[in-house]
Design a protein around this motif. Structure first.
Motif, PDB file in Angstrom:
ATOM      1  N   ARG A 187      99.437  47.866 -35.536  1.00 49.85           N
ATOM      2  CA  ARG A 187      98.176  46.860 -35.976  1.00 49.85           C
ATOM      3  C   ARG A 187      97.764  47.036 -37.474  1.00 49.85           C
ATOM      4  O   ARG A 187      96.884  46.461 -37.856  1.00 49.85           O
ATOM      5  N   ASN A 188      98.180  48.185 -38.125  1.00 50.33           N
ATOM      6  CA  ASN A 188      97.713  48.674 -39.489  1.00 50.33           C
ATOM      7  C   ASN A 188      98.987  47.950 -40.402  1.00 50.33           C
ATOM      8  O   ASN A 188      99.321  48.688 -41.154  1.00 50.33           O
ATOM      9  N   ARG A 197      93.679  44.637 -37.721  1.00 54.00           N
ATOM     10  CA  ARG A 197      94.193  45.488 -38.800  1.00 54.00           C
ATOM     11  C   ARG A 197      93.040  46.277 -39.322  1.00 54.00           C
ATOM     12  O   ARG A 197      92.989  47.562 -39.504  1.00 54.00           O
TER      13      ARG A 197
END
Length: 253
Positions: A187-188, A197
């Protein structure tokens, strides 16, 4: 309003994770072992011995749009409870507005209800906000009108279909550190949607800045792996670009 993340607490530390691994031999924590905790964690993660990292726990309270809530749900080792429009009427009508939409106008006619707006008259942010407010008004009105006929429970659970994806709910989210590493990696990432993010970045920052830095070595271990994977991915992209160029040269010959 913006999505928000609040850090609620944690259990465990680098030492807890290392001791979990040392249980297979000797858990007694000598000064020599204390000095080797960072190397121990790095070896465990690099060699795929990841279960000890499940002994570290982190806990958050998140106010998030529905789309990002779905992204949070897709992590099987996390524990998540959230506000439910099935059990209560969502009276706050919280909603998220994407900041990168600011100033972008409509290029064609847009309209909903009885109103039609000509090209370049309004911004998409204004349109989304109006659409969201209309959905919220219809949601509450629908609950009121459905309740006598269907009962309060069915009215609440079905009227929520008027709620838009940018509606915000509150979620109680807990990760073990093994799951958190997977969450942050996915997600990052530049491939992840902007909103999730940003949530991942805030969560990582909150854990990094816990007083006494209980997971300092664990996070350093994760960062080494993430950095290597980023390098490998960049190399793969470069290879694909070169392959495309080579195909172009072959077609031109």
């Amino acid at each position: 309003m913006k999505n928000t993340v609040k850090f609620l607490g944690y259990y465990g530390s680098d030492t807890t994770i290392a001791c979990s691994a040392w249980t297979s031999t000797d858990r007694e924590l000598s000064n020599n072992k204390k000095a080797r905790i960072g190397k121990m964690l790095d070896m465990l993660w690099s060699d795929g011995h990841e279960t000890p990292f499940e002994k570290g726990i982190i806990h958050f309270l998140v106010d998030t749009d529905i789309a990002s809530h779905i992204h949070l749900l897709k992590h099987r080792i996390s524990s998540l409870n959230a506000e439910s429009a099935r059990y209560k009427e969502l009276k706050e009508d919280k909603y998220y507005m994407p900041e990168d939409w600011e100033g972008i106008t409509n290029s064609d006619y847009v309209g909903f209800g009885s109103e039609t707006i000509g090209p370049n008259v309004t911004t998409w942010s204004e349109t989304l906000e109006s659409y969201t407010k209309l959905g919220n008004d219809l949601y509450h009105q629908c609950i009121e009108d459905l309740t006598p006929a269907l009962g309060r429970k069915r009215a609440k659970e079905s009227a929520r279909f008027f709620k838009t994806y940018n509606s915000q709910i509150q979620a109680d989210v807990m990760f073990n550190m093994r799951s958190f590493a997977n969450f942050v990696k996915l997600r990052n990432s530049g491939h992840a949607q902007l909103e999730i993010r940003e949530i991942a970045q805030i969560m990582l920052s909150l854990v990094t800045n816990i007083d006494s830095e209980p997971f300092k070595e664990t996070l350093a271990t994760f960062e080494k792996r993430w950095s290597k994977e980023r390098d490998v991915n960049a190399l793969h992209l470069k290879i694909k670009e070169l392959e495309k160029q080579l195909e172009g040269y072959k077609k031109n010959d």
